[in-house]
Design an enzyme around this catalytic site. Structure first.
Site, PDB file in Angstrom:
ATOM      1  CE  LYS A 191      19.501  -7.156  -6.443  1.00  0.00           C
ATOM      2  NZ  LYS A 191      19.617  -5.705  -6.615  1.00  0.00           N
ATOM      3  N   GLY A 244       9.814  -1.796  -5.570  1.00  0.00           N
ATOM      4  CA  GLY A 244      10.274  -1.879  -6.950  1.00  0.00           C
ATOM      5  C   GLY A 244       9.107  -1.808  -7.913  1.00  0.00           C
ATOM      6  CB  SER A 245       8.872  -2.529 -11.486  1.00  0.00           C
ATOM      7  OG  SER A 245       9.287  -3.870 -11.596  1.00  0.00           O
ATOM      8  CB  VAL A 248      10.445  -6.764  -9.807  1.00  0.00           C
ATOM      9  CG1 VAL A 248      11.249  -7.472  -8.729  1.00  0.00           C
ATOM     10  CG2 VAL A 248      11.323  -6.486 -11.019  1.00  0.00           C
ATOM     11  N   GLY A 249       7.495  -7.175  -8.553  1.00  0.00           N
ATOM     12  CA  GLY A 249       6.649  -7.471  -7.394  1.00  0.00           C
ATOM     13  C   GLY A 249       5.829  -8.738  -7.599  1.00  0.00           C
ATOM     14  CD  GLU A 266       5.894   1.730  -2.295  1.00  0.00           C
ATOM     15  OE1 GLU A 266       5.025   1.972  -3.169  1.00  0.00           O
ATOM     16  OE2 GLU A 266       6.998   2.264  -2.268  1.00  0.00           O
ATOM     17  CB  CYS A 300       6.579   5.026  -5.747  1.00  0.00           C
ATOM     18  SG  CYS A 300       8.039   4.090  -5.497  1.00  0.00           S
TER      19      CYS A 300
HETATM   20  C1  UN1 Z   1       9.172   6.640  -3.306  1.00  0.00           C
HETATM   21  O1  UN1 Z   1       8.680   7.408  -4.120  1.00  0.00           O
HETATM   22  O2  UN1 Z   1       9.557   5.511  -3.651  1.00  0.00           O
HETATM   23  O3  UN1 Z   1       6.763  10.611  -0.005  1.00  0.00           O
HETATM   24  C2  UN1 Z   1       9.372   7.029  -1.898  1.00  0.00           C
HETATM   25  C3  UN1 Z   1       7.790  10.791  -0.640  1.00  0.00           C
HETATM   26  C4  UN1 Z   1       9.108  10.346  -0.048  1.00  0.00           C
HETATM   27  C5  UN1 Z   1       9.288   8.882  -0.260  1.00  0.00           C
HETATM   28  C6  UN1 Z   1       9.066   8.461  -1.672  1.00  0.00           C
HETATM   29  N1  UN1 Z   1       9.129  10.647   1.363  1.00  0.00           N
HETATM   30  O4  UN1 Z   1       7.769  11.316  -1.733  1.00  0.00           O
END
Ligand code: UN1
Length: 512
Positions: A191, A244-245, A248-249, A266, A300
């Site tokens: 999804k 995701g957040s 939600v995780g 993650e 992230c």
């Molecule tokens: C993310 O921020 O969700 O290391 C992934 C990085 C990228 C991947 C980021 N290769 O910033």
């Protein structure tokens, strides 16, 4: 897979043809059971409809899981090196489509072309890496404690995997999950985020073109409650992987735990970059700009906190802010643009709300903070690169993930103080230190509480063959990338072959 439908009005006020995309279930492109669709609009210009996608419901998840379950019966028996050959072919095809797919991605997600080319490249890298894993997938052979007995451990697939992916890396992150999953012999239902389904379609279509059998990967587009929820709850889904957040995780993790499913989460980050007095300041400023404002701060791994030692604090702020102010914000399709829009209206509202929070908390707003609405900005979700200085580590803008172009600069006394500030937080994904002192660098590598530490580079830029993931509320301990992904998408079976022709009792028949 896609049919043209008439939509309008467009920028010019005339109706144009917009592609309608269907779900992929058991090798067929099909409409959702709900009969409903949703629009995927360009965040740089919301008059531009990128595509129409299926607004699926639980019945579509059911059909997709059924297809994946059926396909698993054969796919698990295809030798892993043969499965991997399909992934290798997909890497080669993907490379040829890189520019086209990057443009699709900029149009649906907003980040600048250089970055969407990088996102497609990350999927190519993952494909080559995972294709190689198909000929490894090593397990130990080890001596048995008994004579004439052979002992080994083999990796086995899990079955149907449910994958829920975010909008910020709409091809790279699906590739991190799909490719190790299928090389290990699993089948998948994915999804994609509702903001960016097209990039996942482009990746999966490439795998189909490379020869992936029907049912091995199924796509169901739609929203969390109607698709993501039923997918993670489904009893035939044996593994769930979500990026995701943290909010939600928590829900997905609890759902998966009820059936003891493999579950990889993650989640958020609030990544610190420490700049010590002895750092190469030019380099640190360059890195802080890229880490803070690359992808409009929507990684992230974004550098959302910069912790600067007092000797260079004033100079760093002055020079950093001057450079942040000069960043060219605009449509990512323009090669000159350095920072694109927020992905959607909600994200932009969150970013602006945190500007108010920062001001109310007493942080010093050094630049930015406003939505951009004039001229070319009028139809997009643009905002100025924003920098707060004199941020107290306890402030909400220093503690909570914003996921936008808002950087907090925090003063510190020395490395020890910096590490304390860096670690005093709920999250632990990425971290970085700028210094020329090797002793300090090694102390930080040991002491920063994070899944990733960079020395003399910002907090973004992970490579696909190393472990990716974090500690504390960033996740539940699994790693994507590298062999960690193979670990997650397989399970161990210990195998003993006794060729002694006698009953040998382990732990008892010791020949004494
Ligand atoms: C993310 O921020 O969700 O290391 C992934 C990085 C990228 C991947 C980021 N290769 O910033």
């Amino acid at each position: 897979m896609a049919t043209d439908v008439l939509t309008g009005p467009t920028i010019l006020g005339t109706a144009t043809r917009t592609k309608a995309y269907k779900n992929l279930i058991d090798g067929e492109w099909v409409e959702s059971s709900t009969g409903e669709t949703f629009e995927n609009r360009n965040p740089a210009d919301t008059r531009d409809v990128v595509g129409i996608f299926q607004k699926s419901g639980p019945a579509d998840v059911e059909a997709a899981v059924e297809a994946a379950k059926h396909a698993f019966k054969k796919w698990r028996l295809v030798p892993a090196p043969r499965r991997a050959e399909i992934v290798y072919r997909a890497a080669e095809i993907l490379q040829g489509s890189k520019e086209e797919f990057a443009r699709d991605m900029t149009r649906e997600m907003g980040k600048v072309l250089d970055e969407t080319r990088g996102d497609v490249q990350e999927a190519v890298d993952t494909a080559y890496y995972m294709a190689g894993e198909g000929r490894r997938m090593f397990g130990p052979t080890t001596p048995s404690e008994l004579p004439n007995k052979f002992a080994m451990a083999i990796r086995q697939p899990l079955g149907v995997c449910g994958l829920i992916t975010p909008w910020n890396f709409p091809m790279a992150i699906p590739s991190w999950k799909l490719l190790p999953a299928i090389v290990c012999g699993n089948t998948c239902v994915i999804k994609p985020a509702q903001d960016t389904p097209l990039s996942t379609f482009n990746l999966v279509r490439t795998l189909v073109d490379a020869g992936l059998p029907k049912g091995v990967i199924n796509i169901v587009t739609g929203f969390g409650p109607e698709v993501g929820g039923p997918l993670s709850e489904h009893p035939d889904v044996k593994a769930v992987s979500l990026t995701g957040s943290s909010a939600v995780g928590r829900i997905v993790g609890q759902t998966a735990a009820k059936r003891f499913k493999h579950c990889s989460l993650e989640l958020g980050g609030k990544n610190p970059m420490i700049v010590l007095d002895d750092a190469n300041l030019d380099l640190a400023i360059e890195g802080g700009l890229w880490g803070g404002f690359g992808t409009t701060g929507q990684r992230c791994t974004a550098t959302s906190r910069i912790i600067v030692q007092k000797g260079v604090y004033g100079e760093f702020i002055e020079r950093y802010v001057e450079r942040a102010r000069a960043l060219k914000v605009g449509n990512g399709m323009d090669e000159e643009t350095q920072m694109g829009p927020a992905v959607n209206e909600n994200q932009l509202a969150t970013d602006l709300r945190y500007v108010d929070i920062g001001k109310a908390e007493g942080a010093r707003l050094k630049c930015g903070g406003n939505r951009l609405t004039s001229g070319d900005y009028a139809h997009g979700f643009f905002m100025e690169p924003t920098v707060f200085a004199d941020v107290d580590p306890k402030m909400r803008i220093a503690q909570e993930e914003i996921f936008g172009p808002v950087v907090s600069i925090i003063p510190c006394e020395d490395l020890e103080d910096a590490i304390e500030i860096a670690n005093n937080i709920e999250y632990g994904l990425s971290s970085s230190l700028y210094t020329k002192d090797v002793n300090k660098a090694f102390s930080a590598m040991r002491d920063l509480e994070a899944g990733i530490t960079y020395i003399n580079a910002p907090t973004i830029g992970a490579e696909v063959h190393l472990p990716f993931g974090g500690v504390k509320s960033t996740g539940n301990g699994h790693r994507e990338g590298g062999v960690g992904a193979i670990d997650f998408f397989s399970q161990w079976k210990a195998v003993y072959v006794d060729y002694s022709d006698t009953l040998q009792r382990a732990q008892i028949d010791r020949g004494e």
